[in-house]
Design an enzyme around this catalytic site. Structure first.
Site, PDB file in Angstrom:
ATOM      1  N   ALA A  60      59.351  66.563  47.851  1.00  0.00           N
ATOM      2  CA  ALA A  60      60.030  65.494  47.105  1.00  0.00           C
ATOM      3  C   ALA A  60      59.662  65.524  45.631  1.00  0.00           C
ATOM      4  CB  ALA A  60      59.648  64.148  47.695  1.00  0.00           C
ATOM      5  N   PHE A  62      61.492  66.985  43.152  1.00  0.00           N
ATOM      6  CA  PHE A  62      62.231  68.003  42.388  1.00  0.00           C
ATOM      7  C   PHE A  62      63.641  67.504  42.104  1.00  0.00           C
ATOM      8  CE2 PHE A  62      64.727  71.741  41.566  1.00  0.00           C
ATOM      9  CZ  PHE A  62      63.879  72.564  40.844  1.00  0.00           C
ATOM     10  N   ASP A  63      64.282  66.963  43.130  1.00  0.00           N
ATOM     11  CA  ASP A  63      65.640  66.442  42.978  1.00  0.00           C
ATOM     12  C   ASP A  63      65.637  64.973  43.416  1.00  0.00           C
ATOM     13  OD1 ASP A  63      68.319  66.005  42.729  1.00  0.00           O
ATOM     14  OD2 ASP A  63      68.942  67.439  44.267  1.00  0.00           O
ATOM     15  N   LYS A  64      65.201  64.119  42.506  1.00  0.00           N
ATOM     16  CA  LYS A  64      64.967  62.719  42.858  1.00  0.00           C
ATOM     17  C   LYS A  64      66.263  61.980  43.202  1.00  0.00           C
ATOM     18  CE  LYS A  64      60.747  62.207  40.097  1.00  0.00           C
ATOM     19  NZ  LYS A  64      59.707  61.473  40.826  1.00  0.00           N
ATOM     20  N   ASN A 109      51.849  64.781  36.804  1.00  0.00           N
ATOM     21  CA  ASN A 109      53.034  63.974  36.502  1.00  0.00           C
ATOM     22  C   ASN A 109      52.714  62.507  36.681  1.00  0.00           C
ATOM     23  OD1 ASN A 109      54.856  62.527  38.702  1.00  0.00           O
ATOM     24  ND2 ASN A 109      53.767  64.186  39.741  1.00  0.00           N
ATOM     25  N   PHE A 113      58.543  57.060  39.496  1.00  0.00           N
ATOM     26  CA  PHE A 113      59.801  56.844  40.236  1.00  0.00           C
ATOM     27  C   PHE A 113      60.993  56.532  39.330  1.00  0.00           C
ATOM     28  CE2 PHE A 113      57.260  55.175  44.152  1.00  0.00           C
ATOM     29  CZ  PHE A 113      56.951  56.467  44.510  1.00  0.00           C
ATOM     30  N   SER A 171      52.321  57.805  46.151  1.00  0.00           N
ATOM     31  CA  SER A 171      52.388  58.226  44.752  1.00  0.00           C
ATOM     32  C   SER A 171      51.380  57.407  43.945  1.00  0.00           C
ATOM     33  CB  SER A 171      53.792  58.020  44.194  1.00  0.00           C
ATOM     34  OG  SER A 171      54.646  58.987  44.735  1.00  0.00           O
ATOM     35  N   ASN A 173      51.499  56.732  40.845  1.00  0.00           N
ATOM     36  CA  ASN A 173      52.060  56.229  39.587  1.00  0.00           C
ATOM     37  C   ASN A 173      52.769  54.894  39.703  1.00  0.00           C
ATOM     38  OD1 ASN A 173      51.201  58.617  38.206  1.00  0.00           O
ATOM     39  ND2 ASN A 173      52.860  59.689  39.254  1.00  0.00           N
ATOM     40  N   THR A 174      52.694  54.267  40.862  1.00  0.00           N
ATOM     41  CA  THR A 174      53.238  52.918  41.025  1.00  0.00           C
ATOM     42  C   THR A 174      52.075  52.033  41.464  1.00  0.00           C
ATOM     43  OG1 THR A 174      55.449  53.694  41.567  1.00  0.00           O
ATOM     44  CG2 THR A 174      54.869  51.502  42.365  1.00  0.00           C
ATOM     45  N   LYS A 213      54.239  59.650  54.194  1.00  0.00           N
ATOM     46  CA  LYS A 213      53.594  60.621  53.297  1.00  0.00           C
ATOM     47  C   LYS A 213      52.349  59.995  52.697  1.00  0.00           C
ATOM     48  CE  LYS A 213      54.504  63.740  49.434  1.00  0.00           C
ATOM     49  NZ  LYS A 213      55.545  64.344  48.609  1.00  0.00           N
ATOM     50  N   ASN A 242      50.478  64.018  49.226  1.00  0.00           N
ATOM     51  CA  ASN A 242      51.018  63.802  47.883  1.00  0.00           C
ATOM     52  C   ASN A 242      50.020  64.370  46.856  1.00  0.00           C
ATOM     53  OD1 ASN A 242      52.589  62.630  45.744  1.00  0.00           O
ATOM     54  ND2 ASN A 242      53.286  61.105  47.223  1.00  0.00           N
ATOM     55  N   THR A 243      50.232  64.086  45.597  1.00  0.00           N
ATOM     56  CA  THR A 243      49.342  64.560  44.529  1.00  0.00           C
ATOM     57  C   THR A 243      47.996  63.827  44.590  1.00  0.00           C
ATOM     58  OG1 THR A 243      50.319  62.885  43.089  1.00  0.00           O
ATOM     59  CG2 THR A 243      51.258  65.095  42.984  1.00  0.00           C
ATOM     60  N   GLY A 263      49.550  71.389  42.661  1.00  0.00           N
ATOM     61  CA  GLY A 263      49.339  72.823  42.448  1.00  0.00           C
ATOM     62  C   GLY A 263      47.997  73.292  42.975  1.00  0.00           C
ATOM     63  N   GLY A 292      49.532  72.611  46.850  1.00  0.00           N
ATOM     64  CA  GLY A 292      48.946  73.848  46.334  1.00  0.00           C
ATOM     65  C   GLY A 292      49.355  75.114  47.049  1.00  0.00           C
ATOM     66  N   TYR A 313      56.183  72.439  45.699  1.00  0.00           N
ATOM     67  CA  TYR A 313      56.896  72.096  44.473  1.00  0.00           C
ATOM     68  C   TYR A 313      56.311  72.883  43.297  1.00  0.00           C
ATOM     69  CZ  TYR A 313      58.959  69.106  40.766  1.00  0.00           C
ATOM     70  OH  TYR A 313      59.636  68.634  39.667  1.00  0.00           O
TER      71      TYR A 313
HETATM   72  C1  LIG Z   1      56.761  66.686  38.901  1.00  0.00           C
HETATM   73  C2  LIG Z   1      56.479  66.171  40.271  1.00  0.00           C
HETATM   74  C3  LIG Z   1      57.145  65.057  40.741  1.00  0.00           C
HETATM   75  C4  LIG Z   1      56.888  64.575  42.019  1.00  0.00           C
HETATM   76  N1  LIG Z   1      57.578  63.493  42.479  1.00  0.00           N
HETATM   77  C5  LIG Z   1      57.382  63.067  43.754  1.00  0.00           C
HETATM   78  C6  LIG Z   1      58.143  62.005  44.286  1.00  0.00           C
HETATM   79  O1  LIG Z   1      59.039  61.458  43.640  1.00  0.00           O
HETATM   80  N2  LIG Z   1      57.882  61.606  45.554  1.00  0.00           N
HETATM   81  C7  LIG Z   1      56.920  62.206  46.337  1.00  0.00           C
HETATM   82  O2  LIG Z   1      56.738  61.818  47.487  1.00  0.00           O
HETATM   83  N3  LIG Z   1      56.201  63.235  45.856  1.00  0.00           N
HETATM   84  C8  LIG Z   1      56.405  63.677  44.606  1.00  0.00           C
HETATM   85  N4  LIG Z   1      55.681  64.739  44.124  1.00  0.00           N
HETATM   86  C9  LIG Z   1      54.654  65.344  44.996  1.00  0.00           C
HETATM   87  C10 LIG Z   1      55.181  66.570  45.735  1.00  0.00           C
HETATM   88  O3  LIG Z   1      56.230  66.223  46.586  1.00  0.00           O
HETATM   89  C11 LIG Z   1      54.059  67.245  46.554  1.00  0.00           C
HETATM   90  O4  LIG Z   1      53.642  66.371  47.585  1.00  0.00           O
HETATM   91  C12 LIG Z   1      52.845  67.590  45.706  1.00  0.00           C
HETATM   92  O5  LIG Z   1      53.242  68.026  44.422  1.00  0.00           O
HETATM   93  C13 LIG Z   1      52.007  68.697  46.337  1.00  0.00           C
HETATM   94  O6  LIG Z   1      52.706  69.913  46.451  1.00  0.00           O
HETATM   95  P1  LIG Z   1      52.596  71.102  45.359  1.00  0.00           P
HETATM   96  O7  LIG Z   1      51.135  71.296  45.057  1.00  0.00           O
HETATM   97  O8  LIG Z   1      53.239  72.270  46.028  1.00  0.00           O
HETATM   98  O9  LIG Z   1      53.347  70.647  44.175  1.00  0.00           O
HETATM   99  C14 LIG Z   1      55.919  65.235  42.852  1.00  0.00           C
HETATM  100  C15 LIG Z   1      55.264  66.362  42.370  1.00  0.00           C
HETATM  101  C16 LIG Z   1      55.519  66.845  41.095  1.00  0.00           C
HETATM  102  C17 LIG Z   1      54.815  68.075  40.620  1.00  0.00           C
END
Ligand SMILES: Cc1cc2nc3c(=O)[nH]c(=O)nc-3n(C[C@H](O)[C@H](O)[C@H](O)COP(=O)(O)O)c2cc1C
Length: 351
Positions: A60, A62-64, A109, A113, A171, A173-174, A213, A242-243, A263, A292, A313
């Site tokens: 999630a 990438f294409d919100k 990031n 949202f 997330s 960020n909220t 998640k 998530n991050t 990452g 990652g 992502y």
């Molecule tokens: C730029 C960016 C925006 C993201 N936005 C969302 C989001 O809107 N909702 C969500 O559940 N996760 C979001 N994520 C988290 C990713 O879906 C994923 O769980 C996280 O980045 C770990 O995977 P990766 O290390 O392969 O990026 C975002 C990640 C990135 C890098």
């Protein structure tokens, strides 16, 4: 250097968010060529009564707004997840809110949202022409007074348009969102969502899986509580993770930016969280592993730690869509090398 690597190299010359928007625009306009998916029998699996052609999904974020669904379904993924979408339109945090950390193979990031709102999201989803598996990731508006109401509202709007729904409670960020992972709050949320799903399933004649998640930054007690509540509410699955809000061992000058880190530096903590939850749940809850993944070895490690499916992502930011094919091919070869007939036989083999 392949097509995507060239596009990627050009994109990296621009500020991160503009480059991302340009990539999305190119996808939407049909400028990105389709890729033949990697088809190996050992990569196919059936989870939640859905047949996945391969385990590598788009995470999630990438294409919100579900604007490039057809093009993304043509990039070799086994499935894609769109969103996070909020019930009402909102603009997210002020820019800049996306930072590349190339020395660390990472991204930070703090979008917060940004969303066109669930009704515009649904209109976009209805335009899709290509077959393929799609999940919708839902969450609450920043100023919402009733988070649970927000989830239930979006669930009802997207339910008939996707194959599964992800409830995003992680997330960073909220403000306050991650508190929904606490035992009592999570139990209340799951109960309302289940009630709503029962109604929607009866109306549509189809029971769609709902996943939760979660974050990687959890204590042992948090993990035990999540598994307990997940069992008592009979949930379908989890996405881990998530991050992270952790900033351990980073080199890049952007390392102290606020937000969620994704990452390479996320790999360890997200995989350990996945392994812990798999163990605590005795492998009885299907898990999508994220965090990652950039090589076939990373993907294989997540599967052996307990993931039935995968998402990525950040690897796309540095490697383009080519990584999807490379990971699938490498994974298929590794499974064969180690005598696993199918990916499902390798799930949780190192826990
Ligand atoms: C730029 C960016 C925006 C993201 N936005 C969302 C989001 O809107 N909702 C969500 O559940 N996760 C979001 N994520 C988290 C990713 O879906 C994923 O769980 C996280 O980045 C770990 O995977 P990766 O290390 O392969 O990026 C975002 C990640 C990135 C890098």
């Amino acid at each position: 250097m392949g097509y995507y690597s060239i596009v990627g190299a050009v994109a990296r010359m621009f500020p991160a968010e503009s480059a991302h928007n340009a990539a999305l625009c190119a996808l939407k306009s049909g400028l990105v060529p389709s890729v033949a998916p990697v088809l190996h029998d050992n990569l196919r699996s059936r989870v939640w009564d859905i047949d996945f052609p391969n385990p590598v999904g788009l995470a999630a974020g990438f294409d919100k707004n579900a604007e490039a669904v057809d093009a993304l379904l043509s990039q070799g993924f086994g499935f894609i997840e769109v969103g996070t979408v909020t019930p009402l339109q909102q603009s997210g945090n002020t820019k800049p809110r996306l930072f590349r950390l190339p020395e660390d193979g990472a991204v930070i990031n703090r979008f917060g949202f940004n969303s066109m709102g669930v009704h515009a999201f649904a209109v976009n989803l209805k335009k899709r022409r290509k077959s393929g598996i799609i999940g919708a990731n839902i969450s609450k508006n920043k100023d919402s007074l009733d988070a649970i109401y927000d989830y239930a509202t979006s669930l009802a709007v997207v339910y008939d348009l996707v194959d599964y729904i992800t409830v995003n409670i992680s997330s960073p960020n909220t403000v306050g969102l991650r508190d929904l992972q606490q035992k009592q709050a999570l139990d209340g949320l799951m109960k309302t969502i289940e009630h709503e799903r029962t109604r929607l399933a009866a109306a549509s004649g189809k029971r769609k899986p709902i996943l939760y998640k979660i974050a990687p930054d959890l204590t042992q007690q948090d993990k035990e509580d999540i598994v307990e509540v997940a069992f008592s509410n009979n949930i379908d699955g989890l996405i881990i993770s998530n991050t992270t809000i952790s900033r351990k061992g980073l080199q890049s000058s952007y390392r102290n930016e606020r937000g969620g880190l994704s990452g390479k530096p996320l790999f360890g903590i997200s995989t350990e969280t996945l392994r812990d939850i798999y163990r605590l749940s005795q492998g009885r809850i299907p898990i999508i592993g994220a965090g990652g993944i950039s090589t076939a070895g990373d993907a294989y490690a997540k599967i052996k730690a307990g993931a039935s499916l995968l998402q990525l992502y950040t690897a796309l930011v540095y490697g383009g869509f080519e990584v999807v094919r490379d990971i699938n091919q490498g994974l298929s070869a590794m499974l064969e090398r180690d005598g696993f007939k199918n990916i499902r036989d390798a799930v949780g083999q190192e826990t």
